[in-house]
Design an enzyme around this catalytic site. Structure first.
Site, PDB file in Angstrom:
ATOM      1  N   HIS A 119       0.830   0.289   6.813  1.00  0.00           N
ATOM      2  CA  HIS A 119       0.414   1.542   6.204  1.00  0.00           C
ATOM      3  C   HIS A 119      -1.020   1.913   6.585  1.00  0.00           C
ATOM      4  CE1 HIS A 119       3.978   0.972   3.633  1.00  0.00           C
ATOM      5  NE2 HIS A 119       3.870   2.254   3.361  1.00  0.00           N
ATOM      6  N   GLY A 120      -1.853   0.923   6.858  1.00  0.00           N
ATOM      7  CA  GLY A 120      -3.230   1.215   7.243  1.00  0.00           C
ATOM      8  C   GLY A 120      -4.022  -0.063   7.452  1.00  0.00           C
TER       9      GLY A 120
END
Length: 266
Positions: free
Chosen positions: A96-97
């Site tokens: 996601h990051g």
């Protein structure tokens, strides 16, 4: 302000749901136009009654990929299960990051799932003794607490500073004034009562066949209602809330008019 913080806290997961589910439906539609049938990627995740069930309903293609290509090859639930979950959720956070807040987000999901599954025998005894699973109000409670728990974890993705996240999360509970729910403060944030009602009803209606989910039908029947009457009742509720909203706006206009008159007299 605290009301605005709560509005953001509750609106952010809805924003994510509408965005992700929207582009998933678009991809399915384009696929059908080209002759391809793809599986549904979201199955009413906010009707889930546990975190594990939520992740079986939310972003199914992502969770299925991690299960098939990482979790099961590592040994799945038969070998070093907790370690496998830790690895999967750490990498899910990185997917996601590439920042610490996403890694912590993944680890929090892992922690909640592990604790829930460790307590599963206790839950089974509790439910077997009190038969709460058969109660509509208890089903609603499970859905509500799962939504709130997932939202509390998910908001972490907004903050790049983990300390700011925890301060914000604590402020929701330490400075919350329940009177803002009915004193008209929420109507000063840019949304009317009708807007709030439409958002809530729209969440339950958000599916391809435009009918209420099976969970809503089951809950309605458990309460002695015909589920086909629910849309009509919802429409009547919206009309009633709209009248209430109009009354509040009229009263607010009268108060402003009086204040302007007093100002002119001064």
């Amino acid at each position: 302000s605290t009301p605005l913080a709560w509005l953001g806290f509750l609106a952010y997961p809805l924003y994510l749901y509408f965005e992700f589910y929207g582009y998933s439906l678009m991809s399915r539609g384009i696929g059908r136009m080209l002759g391809y049938e793809t599986p549904d990627n979201f199955l009413h995740p906010y009707m889930s009654r546990s975190v594990s069930e939520f992740w079986r309903r939310w972003h199914i293609s992502l969770s299925t990929w991690f299960k098939d290509y990482l979790y099961i090859p590592l040994g799945g639930k038969y070998k070093h299960r907790t370690f496998n979950l830790l690895v999967v959720w750490s990498l899910t956070g990185l997917w996601h990051g590439a920042s610490w807040n996403f890694i912590v987000w993944g680890l929090l999901n892992c922690l909640v799932i592990v604790i829930s599954e460790e307590l599963e025998p206790l839950y089974a005894k509790f439910h077997g003794r009190f038969h709460l699973k058969e109660k509509a109000w208890y089903s609603a409670f499970e859905i509500l607490h799962t939504f709130c728990l997932m939202t509390l974890i998910r908001v972490l993705s907004i903050f790049t500073d983990i300390g700011s996240y925890f301060r914000h999360a604590l402020s929701l509970f330490t400075t919350f004034n329940p009177h803002v729910l009915w004193d008209g403060t929420l109507l000063q944030l840019g949304l009317t009562v009708k807007d709030y009602a439409i958002i809530g009803i729209g969440i339950n209606c958000c599916q391809e066949n435009h009918h209420f989910p099976a969970d809503i039908r089951h809950m309605a029947c458990s309460l002695g209602m015909n589920w086909q009457d629910v849309p009509g009742l919802a429409a009547n509720l919206i009309r009633s809330l709209h009248k209430m909203d109009a009354t509040l706006l009229t009263e607010k206009a009268e108060i402003m008019k009086e204040k302007r008159a007093q100002h002119l007299e001064i």
